[in-house]
Every structure is written in C-alpha cells, then in structure tokens.
Design an enzyme around this catalytic site. Structure first.
Site, short mmCIF file in Angstrom:
data_model
loop_
_atom_site.label_atom_id
_atom_site.label_comp_id
_atom_site.label_asym_id
_atom_site.label_seq_id
_atom_site.Cartn_x
_atom_site.Cartn_y
_atom_site.Cartn_z
CE LYS A 206 17.03 22.75 -11.88
NZ LYS A 206 17.71 22.32 -10.67
CD GLU A 212 13.17 9.79 -20.13
OE1 GLU A 212 13.67 10.92 -20.34
OE2 GLU A 212 13.78 8.89 -19.53
N GLY A 267 15.44 19.24 -8.81
CA GLY A 267 14.26 18.56 -9.38
C GLY A 267 13.45 17.81 -8.35
NE ARG A 268 17.92 14.43 -5.23
CZ ARG A 268 18.84 14.77 -6.11
NH1 ARG A 268 18.53 14.85 -7.40
NH2 ARG A 268 20.07 15.02 -5.74
CD GLU A 353 17.62 11.91 -9.25
OE1 GLU A 353 17.31 11.15 -10.19
OE2 GLU A 353 17.14 13.05 -9.14
CG HIS A 384 -1.69 -9.82 3.61
ND1 HIS A 384 -2.09 -10.97 4.26
CD2 HIS A 384 -2.23 -8.78 4.31
CE1 HIS A 384 -2.87 -10.64 5.28
NE2 HIS A 384 -2.96 -9.31 5.33
CE LYS A 512 18.98 11.93 -17.68
NZ LYS A 512 18.97 13.30 -17.17
#
Ligand code: F6P
Length: 553
Positions: A206, A212, A267-268, A353, A384, A512
């Site tokens: 965005k 990253e 973003g999400r 978030e 399990h 950050k």
C-alpha cells in the site's frame, strides 16, 4: 463518547450475568427444546449455530440494547457512507465499496468512488486474462508459469489465504507463490524453484515503503536482471499494486504496470482491491468477482438485516459476552477444511491489528479487555495438539468451528469422519463430563476404589466452553467471500462496542523505528548507543561477534 460503564444497558447486562450464576449451557438445552432453532440463523450461504454459548434470550436482548446504545447502527451507516471513521489517520473505511456489486454510488469528499473501483477491476480482468492466456509473455517471449507475490501483512495474508482456499480453482501450469518475510530464506526458496524467463513478480505494498517488501523486491529484481542479463526485462516481469505511484516509479516499475488502490482501503481489508491481483491471476477474474459477490451479499445482510437477525452483529455480541462476562481471553478459529489452513493467520492480523487496542476513540485509556488472542489450526490437527487446554485447562477459550457439508475431494468416508469430529468436539466442550459420570465410567472399566479416586479428577471435564459452529455447503469463491466479510464485520462491531478505532495500527510503528539504528549497528555503520539497555547492547555484540566468525571470548 459514552464509556461502556456509563450505559445503563451495561449494568443491566452485568446484573443479568450474575443471575446466570450456577446455570450451565447443558441446563439451558435441557430446559428449552427450541434452543437450536432460536439461536441459529442463515445468511449469504452460511449457517451459524451459536446455541452452545452460555446465554439466554434475555442475554441476547440485553446485548442488543447495549449495541444500540453504543452506536453500532450509527457507526455502520457512517462506514458505508464513506465518513472518515478512521479518525487517527483521518480516512474513510470503504473496503465495502470494493465489492459493491450493486454499484450504488459511495462518496468520499463528495466524489463517487465507484467509477475508479470499476476501472481498476476492469484493468485487473484484462491483465489477469492476458497472463492466463499466455498473451502476456516474459522478456524472452515465453508465457508466465509462476507468479510471485511480494508483500507482507495485509498485502500478503489475504491473497495467500484466499489462493490456498480456492486451490481447486487454480491451474497446475500457473503456480502462485507468496514471499513476505525479510528472512532471505523465504525469497531464496521460491527463486530456487522458478524459471526467470517465465516468472512474474507482483510487488504489493500500500505504502511502497515497507522495509521487508522493498528488500525482497530489490533482491528479486537483481536476481532477474542477473539471470536474463538485461535491465529491460524488469518491464515484463514486474508489476506493482500500491497507492503510491511515485515510489513505484522510483523502484523502476512503469506506472502503466501499476494497479492502484486508495487510502480508504486498510491494509488488512485490502484483498478485495488490486491487492487481490494474485487471486485473479490464480483463479481467474470470474472467480475473483464471485468472491466479491459473496462479500457483497454479506455486506447487504449486515447493512440491512434487523440487529437481532444479523449474523455479524450476533457473532460480535456473543464474542463480546464471552470476553467481557465469561472471562474468555483467547479465541480459537478452527476450520475443518484443509483449504482454510491459512484462515487463522489471516484473522490474526484482521482481529488483533484492528482491535488489539488500549485507547478509546476519544484518546482515553480503556478500563476493560479488548481483542482476545486469536489462534487456530485446521481440524482435526488441532485436536491432537492444543484442544487439551481448551477442554480442561484453566483459561477459557471461545471457539469458532467451521465446516463444509461437501468436500472438494470426496475420498471414502474421510469427510463424514471430519464432520463427526466437529460436532463431537462442540458437544464435548459444551457438556463436559461430570465427576459422577467420570466415576461411573471408571467403575465400569473395573477400577477399584483407589484407582477411581486417583483418576476421577483427570477424567472430569467442566464443560461450558463456548463455541460457535459455522457451516457452509462447499468452499467456493462466493461462500469464501461471505465468510471473510462476516469476520470483518464482526471485528467492526466489536471495535464499536469496545470504543476503539479498529482501523489504525500505531502499535506496529515503535519496533520499526527502533530497528533502524540497530540495523546500522549490525552493519557497522554506527556505534552502539551507550544509552541503550544492557540487553540490547549485549545481543548486538554477540551477534556481531558470531557473524564475524569470532569465538565467545
Ligand atoms: O504491519 C503494519 C502494516 O502497516 C500492516 O497494517 C500492513 O498490512 C502491512 O504493514 C504492509 O503494509 P504495506 O502494504 O504498506 O507494505
């Protein structure tokens, strides 16, 4: 803004909760033959059963009163009409416009956003069809066989989850890959498996400033240019998805090959935008539009259905009840569908978030719990692994069980076994096993009195573990769209109830910021900060020594 405890409806809920003391969900089922009918509903192809939560009709009525008094309907209207409800970033919140298949005008600052939305969708269709048909070729003229999405957070988790979930709609000759982690291993492992001549990179960010993503994108670009021996190859092998044309240009991608979205897409919540390009390429634009249509159907239900018959509202209220009154601090999302294996990871960002906040929209600190810790695994694997804690641990975990009636891969009686496990788990979590039942069982197995005494508590289950069950016919694009939108709106409603802004994420900034000087220290470009704490200085020193091949001395 009215605080939670300022509302009479809150105090009525608290008094009502005290009245329920000593009542178990099992009692509620025994007393009420209509419980399943009245605590379940269907919308947009999804069936929700919330009867296995410890609540009554009166609970739901009081929760609905609390929701109304908290302004859920008002905030919903404000979101759908493009008001700037993300106040700390001064932005509208309009992921619903991205899938507004009715094409109803939605205005931001007086301008209808729908023409721009439709224009980008048309560009996505043209581009994805060119890639899928082989008309879009790589630098050497060969068709694309591998598409690598480079992005992180919302620019990765949504598309990665959806592409995995819609695997039956993908093609074996067009393989999707997702690279997110700045750990070079992630990119290297994908590059090892693809051919530069037939690989397309989608750089999805965005902001187009995320460390990253930019690091991975630069490394991928260097790899491509090195292998094809020509800088000009970048034009055929890199496209971008972003709101930031200037940064895309700076990176070296022609903005003709950029797919735009807008600051009113969080973003999400962005998989419905051009961030969904890897989905469109993987499953085709018709299927991407079916995903949008499913989400739109849930949006319309959320926008228009009566609050008491509104699936996202009820799901939010049940979750709120479990967290605020029953003491649930964690929420498990348990999809009994292998293709939904990435759903918990996707929802971790969506939920935590969005509502992992401690400040109200007014800027005061909350005095109540907010978002739970969300986790999950596909069934039956989770059974399990961590279900032991859910059944008998000391923490209350509220659970959502999700299951398709039909499998894309019918194989013997696998699916019946899978479904039997879903129902058995929700039954066990609700009913538990009393001490007397455990005792009788042990005696029936032939244990003597000492053996029974030794084991009886270990074999006792308290029950009253709250669960929702969400069923659907088959995991197709439309159903998946509705399911994701259901969770998005649940998160929205809970954010309103908790008085937080669900659409900012300031909490990710500090790490950050602090990483920048530490990066300089690790690279040797700057001296360690003498004011840093001893642990930070010590860890940097150990890593530098070990990276230089030094010993421990
Ligand atoms: O982690 C913070 C965050 O801003 C997320 O909200 C977002 O989804 C992610 O980083 C990626 O951001 P971008 O799409 O700008 O690269």
């Amino acid at each position: 803004m009215t605080g939670i405890t300022d509302l009479a409806a809150w105090h009525e809920l608290a008094a009502h909760h005290a009245d329920l003391e000593g009542t178990s969900t099992r009692d509620l089922f025994d007393e009420d033959p209509d419980r399943f009918r009245d605590f379940s509903l269907e919308a947009a192809g999804l069936f929700l059963d919330y009867s296995k939560n410890r609540l009554t009709r009166e609970t739901v009525k009081r929760l609905l009163d609390f929701a109304r008094d908290s302004g859920v309907e008002v905030m919903r209207e404000r979101m759908f009409t493009g008001e700037r409800i993300n106040t700390t970033e001064d932005r509208a919140v309009l992921h619903v416009a991205l899938r507004n298949r009715a094409n109803r005008p939605i205005h931001v600052d007086g301008e209808d956003v729908m023409p721009a939305v439709n224009d980008v969708l048309a560009r996505m269709r043209r581009f994805s069809e060119r890639v899928r048909s082989g008309d879009w070729t790589g630098h050497t003229g060969r068709p694309i066989t591998d598409v690598v999405n480079i992005g992180i957070g919302g620019s990765d988790l949504g598309p990665a989850m959806v592409v995995r979930a819609l695997d039956p709609y993908t093609r074996a000759d067009l393989r999707p890959h997702f690279v997110s982690n700045v750990d070079g291993t992630h990119l290297a492992e994908v590059l090892r498996r693809v051919d530069p001549e037939t690989t397309l990179f989608i750089v999805a960010s965005k902001t187009f400033t995320t460390q990253e993503t930019l690091t991975n994108a630069h490394s991928a670009r260097a790899w491509l240019v090195d292998r094809l021996g020509d800088e000009a190859a970048v034009a055929r092998h890199f496209v971008a998805v972003s709101t930031n044309a200037e940064k895309v240009r700076d990176f070296g991608i022609d903005t003709d090959h950029m797919f735009e979205f807008w600051d009113w897409v969080g973003g999400r919540f962005s998989l419905w935008s051009a961030i969904g390009l890897p989905i469109a390429v993987a499953v085709g634009m018709d299927n991407f539009e079916a995903l949008l249509a499913g989400a739109h159907e849930m949006d319309e239900h959320f926008r228009t259905a009566d609050m008491g018959a509104n699936m996202p509202v009820l799901l939010a209220l049940v979750g709120f009840w479990n967290i605020m009154f029953e003491g649930a601090g964690a929420h498990a999302v348990l999809p009994y569908d292998q293709m939904l294996e990435r759903l918990p990871a996707y929802l971790q960002q969506a939920e935590m978030e969005s509502n992992g906040k401690r400040t109200t929209r007014d800027g005061t600190l909350v005095t109540w719990p907010t978002a739970p810790v969300l986790f999950g695994e596909p069934g039956t694997n989770g059974q399990h692994a961590f279900y032991q804690l859910i059944h008998q641990g000391t923490r209350l975990v509220a659970c959502d069980f999700l299951a398709p009636a039909q499998s894309h891969n019918p194989l013997g009686d696998h699916h019946e076994k899978l479904l039997a496990n879903v129902i058995a788990q929700t039954k066990a979590l609700m009913r538990g096993r009393s001490e007397s039942q455990a005792r009788a069982e042990l005696e029936g197995e032939g244990h003597d009195a000492a053996g029974v005494a030794r084991l009886v508590q270990h074999k006792t289950f308290p029950g009253d573990r709250p669960t929702n069950t969400i069923l659907f016919r088959k995991l197709d694009p439309h159903t998946l769209g509705a399911l994701i939108a259901l969770y998005e709106h649940r998160i929205f409603v809970q954010g309103v109830l908790w008085r937080v802004n669900s659409f900012d994420q300031w909490g990710v900034e500090l790490g950050k910021q602090l990483a920048r000087p530490i990066l300089g220290e690790l690279k040797g470009d700057r001296e360690p900060d003498p004011d840093d704490d001893a642990s930070t200085r010590g860890l940097v020193a150990v890593l530098k020594r070990w990276r230089e091949g030094g010993d421990d001395g």
